[in-house]
Design a protein around this motif. Structure first.
Motif, PDB file in Angstrom:
ATOM      1  N   SER A   1     -18.955  58.888   9.409  1.00  0.00           N
ATOM      2  CA  SER A   1     -19.277  58.195  10.653  1.00  0.00           C
ATOM      3  C   SER A   1     -19.615  56.731  10.377  1.00  0.00           C
ATOM      4  O   SER A   1     -20.597  56.436   9.687  1.00  0.00           O
ATOM      5  CB  SER A   1     -20.458  58.882  11.352  1.00  0.00           C
ATOM      6  OG  SER A   1     -20.891  58.123  12.461  1.00  0.00           O
TER       7      SER A   1
ATOM      8  N   GLY B   1     -26.659  59.032   8.269  1.00  0.00           N
ATOM      9  CA  GLY B   1     -25.780  58.781   9.405  1.00  0.00           C
ATOM     10  C   GLY B   1     -24.756  59.869   9.626  1.00  0.00           C
ATOM     11  O   GLY B   1     -24.265  60.040  10.749  1.00  0.00           O
ATOM     12  N   GLY B   2     -24.410  60.613   8.566  1.00  0.00           N
ATOM     13  CA  GLY B   2     -23.373  61.636   8.678  1.00  0.00           C
ATOM     14  C   GLY B   2     -22.112  61.179   7.975  1.00  0.00           C
ATOM     15  O   GLY B   2     -21.600  60.094   8.267  1.00  0.00           O
TER      16      GLY B   2
ATOM     17  N   LEU C   1     -27.064  62.416  11.269  1.00  0.00           N
ATOM     18  CA  LEU C   1     -27.235  62.156  12.704  1.00  0.00           C
ATOM     19  C   LEU C   1     -25.961  62.347  13.500  1.00  0.00           C
ATOM     20  O   LEU C   1     -25.970  62.880  14.611  1.00  0.00           O
ATOM     21  CB  LEU C   1     -27.755  60.723  12.908  1.00  0.00           C
ATOM     22  CG  LEU C   1     -29.137  60.410  12.307  1.00  0.00           C
ATOM     23  CD1 LEU C   1     -29.476  58.942  12.477  1.00  0.00           C
ATOM     24  CD2 LEU C   1     -30.208  61.286  12.961  1.00  0.00           C
ATOM     25  N   PHE C   2     -24.822  61.902  12.936  1.00  0.00           N
ATOM     26  CA  PHE C   2     -23.565  61.955  13.660  1.00  0.00           C
ATOM     27  C   PHE C   2     -22.562  62.901  13.013  1.00  0.00           C
ATOM     28  O   PHE C   2     -21.399  62.929  13.417  1.00  0.00           O
ATOM     29  CB  PHE C   2     -22.941  60.558  13.748  1.00  0.00           C
ATOM     30  CG  PHE C   2     -23.726  59.617  14.611  1.00  0.00           C
ATOM     31  CD1 PHE C   2     -23.468  59.505  15.960  1.00  0.00           C
ATOM     32  CD2 PHE C   2     -24.737  58.833  14.062  1.00  0.00           C
ATOM     33  CE1 PHE C   2     -24.203  58.628  16.767  1.00  0.00           C
ATOM     34  CE2 PHE C   2     -25.470  57.954  14.861  1.00  0.00           C
ATOM     35  CZ  PHE C   2     -25.202  57.865  16.205  1.00  0.00           C
TER      36      PHE C   2
ATOM     37  N   GLY D   1     -22.730  55.891  12.277  1.00  0.00           N
ATOM     38  CA  GLY D   1     -23.817  56.593  11.608  1.00  0.00           C
ATOM     39  C   GLY D   1     -24.268  55.885  10.350  1.00  0.00           C
ATOM     40  O   GLY D   1     -25.466  55.778  10.076  1.00  0.00           O
TER      41      GLY D   1
END
Length: 304
Positions: free
Chosen positions: A252, A248-249, A298-299, A255
């Motif tokens: 985040s 997710g990062g 991702l984020f 995320g």
């Protein structure tokens, strides 16, 4: 392909995502990978179970069909108490271990190794107190209800998904619309600069432990309610939690939740396609692929 894997993945992903939120907050603000986080899930479940048993008469069923769940009013009350005790455990551990290491300017690797050792100690203590025998919140049997498109779920499973959505939405509002959330984001970006601007960094660190441990307790209770409670339940979830956090990062909240759902869905479909014995490998494979192809997640932001 059986569409039931979709609902199974969402249920598993809800628990993983909720646990990953606390892990990503700790990583972004405290700057280390906290191996004790998985044990907070297990401690939260056992503390809640203990309080649930002490509540006695409130443990009766809520009464179907108005309240179709397998537990009584005692469990929500016990979970609040279990979350409070889990928070105290996390704050105490930070005070006697992590806080002292931070004050001495210890390297990150030292703090990580300390968390690994503390994780082993917490897990062994849990097994010593409660033994390794699996236990359950309730022995009530539930019949899965049809949801359409070939999917079925029990009321408890649907409650887990709904509760996760409410908690994630509430936490997102806290972090984006409140002074506490702004302070946490500032410390995550640059703790030294945040301190110069008057932000109480120590208070932000305490809030990070409170949120992380509280959510870990809820995730542990959810996992224990749907499966079983064991001293190693948090340890078994540790790899999926880290995989969801990195996917997710770091830092985040959406995320972490999305990463948890992806991990849960991947595990559920892998069980159908290649067998249950490969479930544990799914998180590892996803983790390796993310680190190779998109290490910021991702984020996340590249170079963060």
């Amino acid at each position: 392909m059986n569409p039931q894997a979709l609902i199974d993945g969402l249920i598993a992903g809800s628990t993983i995502g909720l646990g990953a939120i606390g892990l990503t907050l700790a990583y972004s603000i405290l700057r280390f990978a906290n191996f004790t986080h998985g044990d907070f899930l297990a401690w939260g479940a056992y503390l809640t179970l203990t309080l649930f048993g002490l509540l006695g008469g409130l443990s009766a069923g809520l009464g179907a069909p108005v309240h179709p769940f397998s537990f009584g009013w005692g469990l929500p009350l016990a979970m609040l108490g279990g979350a409070a005790l889990t928070v105290l455990l996390a704050l105490g551990l930070d005070r006697i271990l992590f806080g002292r290491l931070r004050a001495r300017g210890a390297d990150v690797i030292i703090i990580v190794m300390a968390s690994f050792g503390a994780s082993m100690a917490l897990r062994s203590l849990l097994e010593f107190i409660f033994t390794a025998k699996p236990v359950y919140f309730t022995n009530a049997l539930q019949i899965a209800q049809p949801l359409g498109l070939g999917m079925r779920a029990t009321p408890d499973q649907l409650l887990v998904i709904g509760l996760t959505a409410v908690l994630v939405a509430g936490l997102h509002l806290l972090l984006t619309r409140s002074a506490t959330g702004r302070a946490m984001r500032a410390v995550s970006e640059n703790p030294d600069l945040a301190g110069v601007y008057g932000i109480n960094v120590a208070q932000v660190i305490r809030m990070t432990w409170i949120i992380g441990a509280g959510l870990a307790c809820v995730a542990g209770v959810m996992a224990g309610l749907l499966v079983q409670i064991r001293p190693y339940m948090g340890f078994d979830l540790l790899l999926p939690l880290f995989a969801a956090t990195i996917l997710g990062g770091i830092g985040s909240i959406p995320g972490a939740m999305l990463g948890g759902l992806i991990i849960g869905l991947a595990e559920a479909f892998a069980v159908q396609i290649i067998g249950a014995e490969w479930r544990a490998a799914v998180s590892f494979i996803i983790l390796v692929l993310v680190l190779m192809l998109r290490p910021q997640g991702l984020f996340g932001q590249r170079g963060a």
